[in-house]
Design an enzyme around this catalytic site. Structure first.
Site, short mmCIF file in Angstrom:
data_model
loop_
_atom_site.label_atom_id
_atom_site.label_comp_id
_atom_site.label_asym_id
_atom_site.label_seq_id
_atom_site.Cartn_x
_atom_site.Cartn_y
_atom_site.Cartn_z
N GLY A 1 45.98 17.53 72.55
CA GLY A 1 45.72 16.22 71.98
C GLY A 1 44.29 16.11 71.50
O GLY A 1 43.58 17.11 71.40
N ASN A 2 43.87 14.89 71.19
CA ASN A 2 42.47 14.69 70.77
C ASN A 2 41.98 13.34 71.26
O ASN A 2 42.73 12.58 71.87
CB ASN A 2 42.34 14.84 69.25
CG ASN A 2 43.15 13.81 68.51
OD1 ASN A 2 42.84 12.62 68.55
ND2 ASN A 2 44.22 14.24 67.85
N ARG A 3 40.72 13.03 70.98
CA ARG A 3 40.07 11.88 71.62
C ARG A 3 40.22 10.56 70.87
O ARG A 3 39.60 9.57 71.24
CB ARG A 3 38.57 12.19 71.77
CG ARG A 3 38.31 13.29 72.77
CD ARG A 3 36.83 13.65 72.80
NE ARG A 3 35.98 12.53 73.16
CZ ARG A 3 34.66 12.55 73.10
NH1 ARG A 3 34.04 13.64 72.69
NH2 ARG A 3 33.96 11.49 73.45
N SER A 4 41.02 10.53 69.82
CA SER A 4 41.11 9.28 69.06
C SER A 4 41.69 8.14 69.91
O SER A 4 42.74 8.28 70.54
CB SER A 4 42.01 9.51 67.83
OG SER A 4 42.20 8.29 67.17
N ALA B 1 44.36 10.52 63.92
CA ALA B 1 43.88 11.90 64.02
C ALA B 1 45.09 12.77 64.37
O ALA B 1 45.40 12.97 65.55
CB ALA B 1 42.81 12.00 65.09
#
Ligand code: CTP
Length: 417
Positions: A220-223, A287
């Site tokens: 995943g990512n930090r958005s 994102a």
């Protein structure tokens, strides 16, 4: 929350005058929370319930929370001419909940109590937050009344989807009162500026996608989704029909916005492409993960006993922004991308932004400098917006709501071209 933008727009010491209309639906109790938020943040609130609303929540509650006398009819304190004065003096009228009956009266100019009189005399922005059963919302009479009111510039919010009064669920719930409050503040900030996205359908994507390795693990990512939600909220306050495609966010649905929940980039693509076919603008604030594991294990992957490390094989996800920019699903639509850049040996943040604008083929690119991870989860943002015409708009650090409005200003200008 849009505090700094809002406070900057108000004259010092000003207490905006808000009329909170309450019609006769069970959601009337939720208007108490809205009233509380409005009074606690310094608004001068006059509550105008209908007689039916008082069956659900009594006058003492409204009076105690607003600090003012409360009446549903025009015959109290007649010397003050309340049926004209309350509407004339208001900076905003918000009706929550607005029933099918109240909207029918408003659409036809019927004025048989204090609230409907107030709606006829108000020259300020009017927000109606409908709540009713799905059948009533979908009835041709209600559909026609809502269309009439919207044509006249009334901001009629889409109801939320979910549990209704009984055991049934569907479209017709009152949006979260905190979100109605935020929307009211947005509308007050704009004052009498016309709702310039009225009649437009916009699509906003928000959050970060997850690509699963097994049922419990993902890449995943930090958005956080905050910027996308601010865009959706701002567009709703400007009158747009908004579809928010939200990937793994933990935020309350903005008032009046249709929310489609997704997890993976493939799901995000499907939802955005479907909505983009009839959209006037698409803003890709999400994102999406660029890669996904080539295979997803159906069972939880176990740690290797021999101490070896697994190798994760990845394949590329579709580039949604590039696809919708190249295929142009609707002629004249404005497509906006975001670019989170840190700058590297090949170029500065802006060089990389310009190259990305050309590569993606969108009309506008909002470039964030994310060196040091400054943007993620923060209520603030700063950006440079690049256009295909070669324009550069610098947006200094401010709330994500402020940036959202600059983006919509540019989208509105793009739609007029
Ligand atoms: N985007 C998209 N589909 C993807 C990846 C990104 O639609 N699979 C969109 C994002 O929503 C954003 C824009 O493309 O609006 C730019 O995202 P970014 O990750 O900066 O672009 P990439 O093409 O992935 O470029 P980079 O190589 O810099 O990561």
């Amino acid at each position: 929350m849009t505090t700094d933008r809002y406070e900057a727009a108000l004259p010092e010491g000003a207490r905006p005058r808000v009329v909170l209309g309450v019609a006769g639906g069970i959601a009337a109790y939720k208007a108490c929370e809205l009233l509380r938020r409005l009074t606690e943040s310094g608004h001068d609130v006059t509550v105008v319930p209908t007689a039916a609303a008082l069956e659900f929540v009594g006058a003492p509650t409204w009076s105690a929370l607003s600090g003012k006398p409360v009446s549903a009819q025009v015959w109290d304190r007649v010397h003050e001419v309340p049926h004209v004065k309350i509407g004339q003096e208001a900076d905003l009228v918000v009706v929550a909940p607005a029933t099918a009956d109240l909207m029918a009266k408003a659409a036809h100019g019927i004025a048989d109590d204090l609230l409907t009189n107030t709606l006829l005399t108000a020259r300020c922005p009017v927000v109606l937050a409908p709540a009713m059963h799905t059948e009533m919302w979908e009835h041709p009479a209600t559909v026609a009344n809502v269309a009439t009111l919207r044509e006249r510039g009334v901001l009629v919010l889409e109801p939320a989807d979910g549990r209704l009064t009984g055991k049934d669920t569907g479209k017709g719930r009152l949006p979260d009162p905190v979100e109605i409050f935020d929307l009211c503040r947005e509308v007050l900030t704009r004052g009498r500026t016309p709702a310039d996205l009225t009649g437009r359908h916009v699509v906003v994507s928000a959050g970060g996608t997850r690509e699963y390795l097994d049922p419990v693990r993902f890449l995943g990512n930090r958005s956080s989704g905050l910027q996308g939600y601010a865009l959706a909220r701002a567009a709703a306050a400007r009158g747009a029909r908004v579809t928010l495609v939200a990937a793994n966010t933990a935020l309350t649905d903005p008032a009046g916005v249709d929310v489609v929940r997704v997890e993976t980039t493939a799901q995000l693509r499907e939802a955005v492409v479907a909505a983009a076919r009839e959209a006037d603008a698409v803003v890709m604030a999400a994102a999406p993960a660029d890669y996904r594991p080539t295979s997803v294990s159906r069972a939880k992957i176990k740690k290797a006993e021999d101490g070896s490390s697994p190798t994760i094989e990845l394949e590329q996800n579709p580039d949604i922004l590039k696809e919708i920019s190249q295929h142009r699903l609707r002629e004249g639509a404005v497509i906006v991308g975001f670019a989170a850049e840190t700058g590297d040996d090949t170029g500065s943040v802006l060089d990389l932004g310009r190259a990305k604008l050309a590569r993606k083929g969108c009309d506008l690119l909002v470039v964030n400098d994310v060196s040091g991870g400054a943007v993620f989860g923060s209520p603030d943002n700063a950006a440079v917006i690049l256009s295909t015409q070669g324009d550069t708009v610098e947006v200094p650090r401010g709330s994500k709501a402020q940036l959202a409005h600059v983006i919509w200003d540019l989208v509105v200008a793009g739609l007029a071209r």
